[in-house]
Enzyme design. Structure first.
Site, mmCIF file in Angstrom:
data_model
loop_
_atom_site.group_PDB
_atom_site.id
_atom_site.type_symbol
_atom_site.label_atom_id
_atom_site.label_comp_id
_atom_site.label_asym_id
_atom_site.label_seq_id
_atom_site.Cartn_x
_atom_site.Cartn_y
_atom_site.Cartn_z
ATOM 1 C CB THR A 21 47.419 42.955 41.132
ATOM 2 O OG1 THR A 21 46.257 42.161 41.327
ATOM 3 C CG2 THR A 21 48.652 42.189 41.587
ATOM 4 C CD GLU A 22 45.258 40.237 45.808
ATOM 5 O OE1 GLU A 22 45.330 39.976 47.012
ATOM 6 O OE2 GLU A 22 44.243 39.998 45.110
ATOM 7 C CE LYS A 25 42.845 47.134 40.822
ATOM 8 N NZ LYS A 25 43.995 46.406 41.391
ATOM 9 C CB THR A 26 37.869 44.770 45.312
ATOM 10 O OG1 THR A 26 38.380 44.318 44.053
ATOM 11 C CG2 THR A 26 36.495 44.192 45.516
ATOM 12 C CE LYS A 42 38.571 43.467 38.175
ATOM 13 N NZ LYS A 42 39.609 43.993 39.065
ATOM 14 C CB SER A 46 42.091 37.929 34.614
ATOM 15 O OG SER A 46 42.598 39.192 34.848
ATOM 16 C CG ASP A 53 37.728 42.091 42.009
ATOM 17 O OD1 ASP A 53 38.149 41.126 42.679
ATOM 18 O OD2 ASP A 53 38.474 42.878 41.399
ATOM 19 C CD GLU A 109 38.352 46.342 41.482
ATOM 20 O OE1 GLU A 109 37.261 46.094 42.026
ATOM 21 O OE2 GLU A 109 39.394 45.688 41.701
HETATM 22 N N1 LIG Z 1 41.675 47.917 54.514
HETATM 23 C C1 LIG Z 1 41.588 46.589 54.432
HETATM 24 N N2 LIG Z 1 41.290 45.857 55.536
HETATM 25 C C2 LIG Z 1 41.223 44.510 55.475
HETATM 26 N N3 LIG Z 1 41.430 43.791 54.353
HETATM 27 C C3 LIG Z 1 41.726 44.463 53.226
HETATM 28 C C4 LIG Z 1 41.804 45.887 53.204
HETATM 29 N N4 LIG Z 1 42.115 46.268 51.952
HETATM 30 C C5 LIG Z 1 42.212 45.149 51.222
HETATM 31 N N5 LIG Z 1 41.980 44.054 51.974
HETATM 32 C C6 LIG Z 1 42.034 42.650 51.542
HETATM 33 O O1 LIG Z 1 43.213 42.485 50.750
HETATM 34 C C7 LIG Z 1 42.949 41.712 49.588
HETATM 35 C C8 LIG Z 1 43.239 42.555 48.348
HETATM 36 O O2 LIG Z 1 42.335 43.668 48.298
HETATM 37 P P1 LIG Z 1 41.462 43.955 47.012
HETATM 38 O O3 LIG Z 1 40.800 42.706 46.525
HETATM 39 O O4 LIG Z 1 40.563 45.098 47.328
HETATM 40 O O5 LIG Z 1 42.638 44.374 46.008
HETATM 41 P P2 LIG Z 1 42.521 44.721 44.459
HETATM 42 O O6 LIG Z 1 43.441 45.836 44.197
HETATM 43 O O7 LIG Z 1 41.081 44.921 44.123
HETATM 44 O O8 LIG Z 1 43.048 43.401 43.743
HETATM 45 P P3 LIG Z 1 42.831 42.976 42.178
HETATM 46 O O9 LIG Z 1 43.962 43.592 41.433
HETATM 47 O O10 LIG Z 1 42.897 41.485 42.246
HETATM 48 O O11 LIG Z 1 41.495 43.462 41.729
HETATM 49 C C9 LIG Z 1 41.492 41.270 49.700
HETATM 50 O O12 LIG Z 1 41.453 39.987 50.309
HETATM 51 C C10 LIG Z 1 40.869 42.307 50.611
HETATM 52 O O13 LIG Z 1 39.754 41.829 51.320
HETATM 53 MG MG LIG Z 2 39.894 43.934 42.752
#
Ligand SMILES: Nc1ncnc2c1ncn2[C@@H]1O[C@H](COP(=O)(O)OP(=O)(O)OP(=O)(O)O)[C@@H](O)[C@H]1O
Ligand SMILES: [Mg+2]
Length: 219
Positions: A21-22, A25-26, A42, A46, A53, A109
């Site tokens: 997670t985090e 992906k988004t 999506k 959750s 997202d 996603e």
């Molecule tokens: N390359 C980047 N530059 C700046 N901020 C980033 C970058 N990649 C991710 N982030 C930031 O890090 C955080 C996590 O990224 P993101 O939401 O894309 O993760 P995720 O894998 O989608 O998480 P989830 O499992 O909750 O869906 C977010 O606040 C996002 O804006």
């Molecule tokens: Mg995400």
């Protein structure tokens, strides 16, 4: 020889999973929506208390709401889907996941990583298999990523899924990208560096690069 973009188009979309997670992906999904002229879905969200997202992808990819498909399941708490569902007194039913089709490739996603449970029997990889989409893995760029990424790739391949490549997110780490590519037998499609601020204009220019990488012929 077919380009990754045409593999995505002929499958109807692409599934964006991650090593965790985090991991980004988004942000990667917003890049892909932009690069492919796609829509976004999506299926399992959750942590709705934090907004989810979809609004972030809509903002970053600059798309209107007709290109954002509503989640099949929205749960309140920021937990793994099976736990969040339990918290809301519901159970996730795989039959409810049907790939939306509005004439564009759908960027789907996932939640968390490949083996995150959805209910008492199924995990996220069952959803990828059910939707029959090619997969892109988003991974961190730094220390620890090699093991997580290779395990995820192995798991996806064991299920016979079409793995298109990896997006490495974070401060550029050439050695890790090369190792993932060599041991994982997979292209690294993009090394996405930390963006500040994270805004649509920057996403558009990186998406153009990603689009070019995906248009190239792949064996
Ligand atoms: N390359 C980047 N530059 C700046 N901020 C980033 C970058 N990649 C991710 N982030 C930031 O890090 C955080 C996590 O990224 P993101 O939401 O894309 O993760 P995720 O894998 O989608 O998480 P989830 O499992 O909750 O869906 C977010 O606040 C996002 O804006
Ligand atoms: Mg995400």
């Amino acid at each position: 020889m077919t380009s990754l973009a045409s593999r995505i188009t002929s499958a109807g979309g692409v599934f964006v999973t991650g090593t965790d997670t985090e991991v980004g992906k988004t942000v990667a999904s917003a890049l892909l929506v932009r690069a492919l002229g796609g829509s976004y879905w999506k299926p399992v969200q959750s942590g709705m208390a934090d907004g989810g997202d979809s609004p972030e992808v809509q903002r970053l990819a600059e798309i209107d709401e007709t290109r954002v498909h509503p989640p099949a399941y929205e749960m309140t708490q920021p937990l793994s889907p099976h736990q969040a569902a339990r918290g809301d007194g519901i159970e996730i039913n795989m039959a409810d996941f049907v790939l939306p089709d509005r004439g564009r490739p759908v960027v789907v996603e996932g939640a968390g990583g490949v083996l995150v449970p959805l209910n008492a029997e199924n995990t996220m990889i069952d959803l990828m298999d059910q939707l029959q989409l090619p997969v892109i893995v988003v991974a961190r760029s730094g220390l620890g990523t090699i093991n997580h990424t290779l395990l995820s790739l192995e798991s996806l391949r064991k299920r016979g899924l079409d793995v298109l490549g990896v997006i490495m997110n974070g401060p550029r780490n050439v050695a890790n990208a090369e190792t993932v590519s060599t041991f994982g037998k997979v292209p690294v499609l993009l090394e996405l560096e930390p963006l500040s601020p994270l805004e649509p204009r920057t996403i558009a220019s990186i998406a153009a690069r990603l689009g070019t990488a995906m248009e190239g012929e792949q064996p």
